[in-house]
Design an enzyme around this catalytic site. Structure first.
Site, PDB file in Angstrom:
ATOM      1  N   TRP A  96       0.827  -1.219   0.000  1.00  0.00           N
ATOM      2  CA  TRP A  96       0.000   0.000   0.000  1.00  0.00           C
ATOM      3  C   TRP A  96       0.856   1.261   0.000  1.00  0.00           C
ATOM      4  O   TRP A  96       1.855   1.348   0.720  1.00  0.00           O
ATOM      5  CB  TRP A  96      -0.884   0.006   1.246  1.00  0.00           C
ATOM      6  CG  TRP A  96      -1.559   1.325   1.465  1.00  0.00           C
ATOM      7  CD1 TRP A  96      -1.038   2.417   2.099  1.00  0.00           C
ATOM      8  CD2 TRP A  96      -2.846   1.710   1.007  1.00  0.00           C
ATOM      9  NE1 TRP A  96      -1.943   3.455   2.067  1.00  0.00           N
ATOM     10  CE2 TRP A  96      -3.062   3.043   1.403  1.00  0.00           C
ATOM     11  CE3 TRP A  96      -3.865   1.050   0.290  1.00  0.00           C
ATOM     12  CZ2 TRP A  96      -4.242   3.733   1.122  1.00  0.00           C
ATOM     13  CZ3 TRP A  96      -5.039   1.744   0.021  1.00  0.00           C
ATOM     14  CH2 TRP A  96      -5.207   3.061   0.441  1.00  0.00           C
ATOM     15  N   MET A  97       0.401   2.271  -0.757  1.00  0.00           N
ATOM     16  CA  MET A  97       1.012   3.605  -0.710  1.00  0.00           C
ATOM     17  C   MET A  97      -0.111   4.622  -0.689  1.00  0.00           C
ATOM     18  O   MET A  97      -1.133   4.438  -1.353  1.00  0.00           O
ATOM     19  CB  MET A  97       1.891   3.813  -1.948  1.00  0.00           C
ATOM     20  CG  MET A  97       2.335   5.250  -2.162  1.00  0.00           C
ATOM     21  SD  MET A  97       3.514   5.424  -3.527  1.00  0.00           S
ATOM     22  CE  MET A  97       2.491   5.062  -4.945  1.00  0.00           C
ATOM     23  N   ASN A  98       0.056   5.746   0.063  1.00  0.00           N
ATOM     24  CA  ASN A  98      -0.856   6.872  -0.141  1.00  0.00           C
ATOM     25  C   ASN A  98      -0.075   8.166  -0.289  1.00  0.00           C
ATOM     26  O   ASN A  98       0.784   8.247  -1.173  1.00  0.00           O
ATOM     27  CB  ASN A  98      -2.029   6.911   0.850  1.00  0.00           C
ATOM     28  CG  ASN A  98      -1.725   6.905   2.325  1.00  0.00           C
ATOM     29  OD1 ASN A  98      -1.246   5.925   2.849  1.00  0.00           O
ATOM     30  ND2 ASN A  98      -2.017   7.986   3.023  1.00  0.00           N
ATOM     31  N   ASP A  99      -0.314   9.176   0.510  1.00  0.00           N
ATOM     32  CA  ASP A  99       0.161  10.540   0.225  1.00  0.00           C
ATOM     33  C   ASP A  99       1.657  10.648  -0.107  1.00  0.00           C
ATOM     34  O   ASP A  99       2.491  10.021   0.549  1.00  0.00           O
ATOM     35  CB  ASP A  99      -0.040  11.455   1.440  1.00  0.00           C
ATOM     36  CG  ASP A  99      -1.346  11.267   2.148  1.00  0.00           C
ATOM     37  OD1 ASP A  99      -2.189  10.510   1.665  1.00  0.00           O
ATOM     38  OD2 ASP A  99      -1.515  11.874   3.211  1.00  0.00           O
ATOM     39  N   TRP A 143      -4.289   0.093   3.778  1.00  0.00           N
ATOM     40  CA  TRP A 143      -3.720   1.133   4.639  1.00  0.00           C
ATOM     41  C   TRP A 143      -3.490   0.602   6.056  1.00  0.00           C
ATOM     42  O   TRP A 143      -4.308  -0.134   6.593  1.00  0.00           O
ATOM     43  CB  TRP A 143      -4.680   2.331   4.681  1.00  0.00           C
ATOM     44  CG  TRP A 143      -4.148   3.520   5.423  1.00  0.00           C
ATOM     45  CD1 TRP A 143      -3.304   4.469   4.946  1.00  0.00           C
ATOM     46  CD2 TRP A 143      -4.441   3.894   6.779  1.00  0.00           C
ATOM     47  NE1 TRP A 143      -3.050   5.413   5.923  1.00  0.00           N
ATOM     48  CE2 TRP A 143      -3.735   5.090   7.052  1.00  0.00           C
ATOM     49  CE3 TRP A 143      -5.229   3.331   7.788  1.00  0.00           C
ATOM     50  CZ2 TRP A 143      -3.796   5.737   8.285  1.00  0.00           C
ATOM     51  CZ3 TRP A 143      -5.294   3.981   9.011  1.00  0.00           C
ATOM     52  CH2 TRP A 143      -4.579   5.170   9.248  1.00  0.00           C
ATOM     53  N   TRP A 194       2.804   9.894   9.841  1.00  0.00           N
ATOM     54  CA  TRP A 194       1.892  10.413   8.821  1.00  0.00           C
ATOM     55  C   TRP A 194       2.523  11.554   8.039  1.00  0.00           C
ATOM     56  O   TRP A 194       3.714  11.817   8.144  1.00  0.00           O
ATOM     57  CB  TRP A 194       0.574  10.808   9.498  1.00  0.00           C
ATOM     58  CG  TRP A 194      -0.226   9.594   9.900  1.00  0.00           C
ATOM     59  CD1 TRP A 194       0.036   8.294   9.597  1.00  0.00           C
ATOM     60  CD2 TRP A 194      -1.416   9.578  10.692  1.00  0.00           C
ATOM     61  NE1 TRP A 194      -0.924   7.473  10.143  1.00  0.00           N
ATOM     62  CE2 TRP A 194      -1.826   8.236  10.819  1.00  0.00           C
ATOM     63  CE3 TRP A 194      -2.192  10.566  11.316  1.00  0.00           C
ATOM     64  CZ2 TRP A 194      -2.969   7.871  11.523  1.00  0.00           C
ATOM     65  CZ3 TRP A 194      -3.328  10.196  12.020  1.00  0.00           C
ATOM     66  CH2 TRP A 194      -3.707   8.857  12.123  1.00  0.00           C
ATOM     67  N   THR A 195       1.642  12.247   7.326  1.00  0.00           N
ATOM     68  CA  THR A 195       2.114  13.165   6.284  1.00  0.00           C
ATOM     69  C   THR A 195       2.894  14.367   6.800  1.00  0.00           C
ATOM     70  O   THR A 195       2.596  14.911   7.873  1.00  0.00           O
ATOM     71  CB  THR A 195       0.902  13.561   5.420  1.00  0.00           C
ATOM     72  OG1 THR A 195       0.661  12.459   4.566  1.00  0.00           O
ATOM     73  CG2 THR A 195       1.135  14.793   4.586  1.00  0.00           C
ATOM     74  N   GLU A 255      -7.197  18.392   5.269  1.00  0.00           N
ATOM     75  CA  GLU A 255      -5.975  17.585   5.324  1.00  0.00           C
ATOM     76  C   GLU A 255      -4.980  18.163   4.317  1.00  0.00           C
ATOM     77  O   GLU A 255      -5.355  18.815   3.336  1.00  0.00           O
ATOM     78  CB  GLU A 255      -6.279  16.132   4.946  1.00  0.00           C
ATOM     79  CG  GLU A 255      -7.198  15.414   5.921  1.00  0.00           C
ATOM     80  CD  GLU A 255      -7.325  13.919   5.618  1.00  0.00           C
ATOM     81  OE1 GLU A 255      -7.098  13.115   6.531  1.00  0.00           O
ATOM     82  OE2 GLU A 255      -7.657  13.553   4.467  1.00  0.00           O
ATOM     83  N   ASP A 277     -11.276  16.126   3.766  1.00  0.00           N
ATOM     84  CA  ASP A 277     -11.564  14.842   4.408  1.00  0.00           C
ATOM     85  C   ASP A 277     -12.988  14.376   4.059  1.00  0.00           C
ATOM     86  O   ASP A 277     -13.226  13.201   3.796  1.00  0.00           O
ATOM     87  CB  ASP A 277     -11.427  15.072   5.929  1.00  0.00           C
ATOM     88  CG  ASP A 277     -11.455  13.804   6.730  1.00  0.00           C
ATOM     89  OD1 ASP A 277     -11.755  12.753   6.157  1.00  0.00           O
ATOM     90  OD2 ASP A 277     -11.186  13.872   7.935  1.00  0.00           O
TER      91      ASP A 277
HETATM   92  N1  DQQ Z   1      -3.093  10.604   5.082  1.00  0.00           N
HETATM   93  C1  DQQ Z   1      -2.205  10.648   6.203  1.00  0.00           C
HETATM   94  C2  DQQ Z   1      -2.642  11.819   7.021  1.00  0.00           C
HETATM   95  C3  DQQ Z   1      -3.357  12.658   6.040  1.00  0.00           C
HETATM   96  C4  DQQ Z   1      -4.069  11.648   5.202  1.00  0.00           C
HETATM   97  C5  DQQ Z   1      -2.285   9.337   6.914  1.00  0.00           C
HETATM   98  C6  DQQ Z   1      -4.506  12.156   3.865  1.00  0.00           C
HETATM   99  O1  DQQ Z   1      -1.546  12.498   7.610  1.00  0.00           O
HETATM  100  O2  DQQ Z   1      -4.221  13.573   6.651  1.00  0.00           O
HETATM  101  O3  DQQ Z   1      -1.890   8.271   6.079  1.00  0.00           O
HETATM  102  O4  DQQ Z   1      -4.653  11.114   2.952  1.00  0.00           O
END
Ligand code: DQQ
Length: 645
Positions: free
Chosen positions: A124-127, A151, A186-187, A305, A338
């Site tokens: 998994w990957m996000n921000d 996630w 986190w981000t 966010e 969000d």
């Molecule tokens: N993803 C991070 C948060 C941010 C959110 C957590 C936005 O810091 O608010 O994985 O996708």
């Protein structure tokens, strides 16, 4: 503080363990050492379970029906909101009547992996986090789960590139191993100080699931790879202030210099339903003062966010360092909402004295006006590339299929091709986003089509060879006089609520169909639609129709898009980056952008085709098209580091 803040009932977060505790995460069950005794016990348990399993298998009929197993995943599990961040799973499927997952084959799933977009090898990957340029290398950090394709256990992945297209994967930059980030690193964002030091501020989810801000910095600035990161022993450096919820305080921006010589950092939050941006001042990045004024607040937009804040020049075409302000400059404020999981921005003016930002057009304020991307796109972040004087934008493309399919294929999410962001001097009301020029290095064979006449209702196949990795630039000319003189009442046209590419109007849709099989049983059309109101005013829309992009039922298939300004002397133009299951579409030089995440089952490999089409009933369109086949980018582990494969 504004009235909203005063009316809130929540109090400040105080019960923090002292800094000495940072080496003893109280809830770090995952990383507790296993003692010798428990080791022996666990091995005995393991062997007895193994024997039981083998015996059991002999007593039961063999089950190879993977569909039965998968169907238990068909309904997505919510991930994120319980921990206080936006939804990380494709929860839209939960409200659909899809009961079962599609019988995906390995061939279909492996085809989805992109050829030139950034992806980690698996999981998994996000921000995107803390992008920066240092000693000849671009660094990308990203939210990553080392354990699964969903996630969780969020860690900072790390990769480097000399050209933002070919990447080397590096060891994780930061893992959740301290009480102040044990539930997730986190981000965050990077700030490069004038003396070259690098400051990384990020949100940590604490052992009590409180959102705090932490400081980290490279252990060795002379290492071009920035392999080792030190978490400041005095972390956290910021805790939620009075009036801010403990789960509503995250994602610090890159810092900029205020007129008093102090650094300023913005953070997203909310009070009741009002999305807000808080600003802190600091001289050393370890102690901070909250400014009395909110930078901005927009009622009804909910939690903000991944706030991004940066200047753009209204006169020059180069990007600007985040601290630049003065005449000929506007400031972009961006927030990831969000509540609806979209990235909104607005252009405005930043007053450095009050530290307030005011939108140029209050009706197009952050969260109620323009979006950076009208497709599947979230949590974006820019950085100033001091190497080429560009403002570059990264964005996270999430999945719109089922979690079961993501688990099967072993990965989730892709990052966009980095985009250069500039102010649109022609309209003065929006930014332009354009794929960085480095991506053109991957162009190989070009196929050129000139003056292709598309009568109403026509469909023209383009013979471009393998059509799974393409860069397409197309312009469309129409008889604008015909639009002016004809009568049409198409008021209120909206890509999303329209009937998509098959729904015909007098002046649209016309454009390209990509990732289509020969018979168009699967297809992803990207098109313009000119809607003319009864008042005679014409408005152009730029849309991407996913509704027929896949035969699989367990996939969200929306029609994306928005209006796009087309100025008097301009033709209609689009650029598409097609990369297997991703299509990034840029309308009118990047005034309106749409990212599609699609899951074809038939229109894959050599069966994927490209067509020009004109489904308008009242206008002939002439198209000029250049189609480049694209090579794959190089993405591998950095040599000599002996990384896990
Ligand atoms: N993803 C991070 C948060 C941010 C959110 C957590 C936005 O810091 O608010 O994985 O996708």
């Amino acid at each position: 503080m504004n009235a909203d803040l005063e009316h809130t009932t929540s109090t400040s977060y105080s019960p923090l363990p002292d800094a000495d505790n940072h080496r003893h995460p109280s809830s770090s069950i995952r990383r507790r050492p296993i003692t010798l005794l428990s080791g022996i016990f666990l091995s005995m348990l393991f062997f007895s379970s193994l024997i039981a399993l083998i015996l059991n298998q002999h007593n039961q009929p063999h089950q190879h029906d993977s569909r039965n197993k998968e169907s238990s995943y068909a309904k997505p599990v919510s991930r994120g909101p319980q921990q206080g961040v936006s939804e990380k799973s494709n929860i839209e499927l939960a409200s659909s009547d899809v009961e079962d997952t599609y019988p995906w084959t390995n061939a279909m799933l492996s085809w989805q992996r992109t050829g030139f977009h950034f992806q980690p090898p698996k999981n998994w990957m996000n921000d995107p986090n803390g992008p920066l340029y240092h000693m000849g290398w671009y660094h990308l950090f990203y939210q990553y789960n080392p354990d699964a394709a969903v996630w969780g256990n969020i860690t900072w992945g790390h990769a480097i590139s000399e050209d933002l297209i070919n990447w080397f994967h590096l060891p994780f930059a930061m893992v959740p191993d301290q009480w102040y980030d044990i539930n997730g690193v986190w981000t965050g964002s990077a700030t490069i100080l004038p003396d070259g030091r690098i400051i990384m501020l990020y949100t940590g989810d604490t052992n009590e699931e409180v959102q705090v801000q932490n400081l980290a910095y490279p252990a060795n600035l002379s290492d071009p790879l920035l392999l080792d990161w030190i978490k400041y022993p005095g972390n956290p450096v910021l805790v939620p202030p009075p009036g801010i919820g403990t789960k509503d305080f995250r994602d610090p921006t890159t810092a900029w210099l205020g007129p008093n010589g102090k650094w300023r950092v913005a953070l997203g939050s909310k009070v009741n339903k009002t999305g807000i941006t808080l600003v802190y001042e600091t001289t050393d990045f370890t102690s901070y003062e909250l400014l009395e004024n909110l930078m901005h607040a927009v009622p009804g937009t909910g939690m903000w966010e991944c706030v991004d804040f940066y200047p753009v020049s209204t006169t020059e075409s180069n990007g600007l360092d985040t601290s630049v302000n003065g005449p000929g400059i506007k400031h972009v404020l961006k927030s990831s909402l969000d509540d609806d999981k979209h990235d909104y921005y607005a252009l405005g003016t930043y007053d450095p004295i009050s530290s307030k930002w005011t939108p140029d057009d209050p009706e197009l304020d952050v969260g109620i006006g323009l979006r950076l991307d009208y497709g599947k796109y979230y949590a974006s972040k820019t950085f100033y590339d001091q190497n080429t004087q560009r403002r570059l934008l990264w964005g996270w493309i999430g999945e719109t299929d089922s979690e079961a399919a993501d688990i099967l294929k072993g990965w989730s999410s892709v990052q966009t091709i980095p985009r250069e962001v500039v102010f649109d001097k022609k309209t003065g009301t929006n930014v332009l986003q354009w794929p960085i020029k480095e991506v053109e290095k991957l162009r190989s064979k070009v196929t050129v089509y000139q003056k292709v006449v598309l009568e109403p209702g026509s469909l023209v196949p383009l013979d471009v060879g393998l059509a799974t990795q393409l860069d397409i630039i197309a312009t469309f000319e129409i008889d604008k006089e015909a639009v002016k003189t004809s009568v049409e009442a198409d008021v209120g046209y909206n890509c999303t609520t329209s009937g998509g590419a098959s729904s015909r109007g007098a002046f649209g849709p016309f454009g390209l169909v990509v990732l289509a099989d020969e018979k168009l049983t699967e297809q992803t059309p990207i098109y313009f639609y000119i809607a003319k109101g009864s008042d005679g005013v014409a408005q152009t829309h730029f849309c991407a129709d996913q509704s027929k992009s896949s035969r699989a039922p367990d996939v969200t298939k929306l029609i994306y898009g928005s209006s796009v300004p087309v100025l008097h002397e301009e033709n209609f133009s689009m650029r598409l980056l097609v990369d297997h299951s991703i299509v990034e579409s840029f309308g009118q030089g990047g005034r309106t952008v749409i990212t599609s995440r699609v899951y074809p089952t038939k229109a894959i490999y050599s069966a994927a085709k490209v067509f020009l089409f004109n489904n308008a009933t009242g206008v002939t369109v002439t198209a000029n098209v250049n189609v480049w086949n694209m090579d794959s980018a190089h993405m591998d582990y950095f040599p000599f580091l002996n990384l896990e494969r």
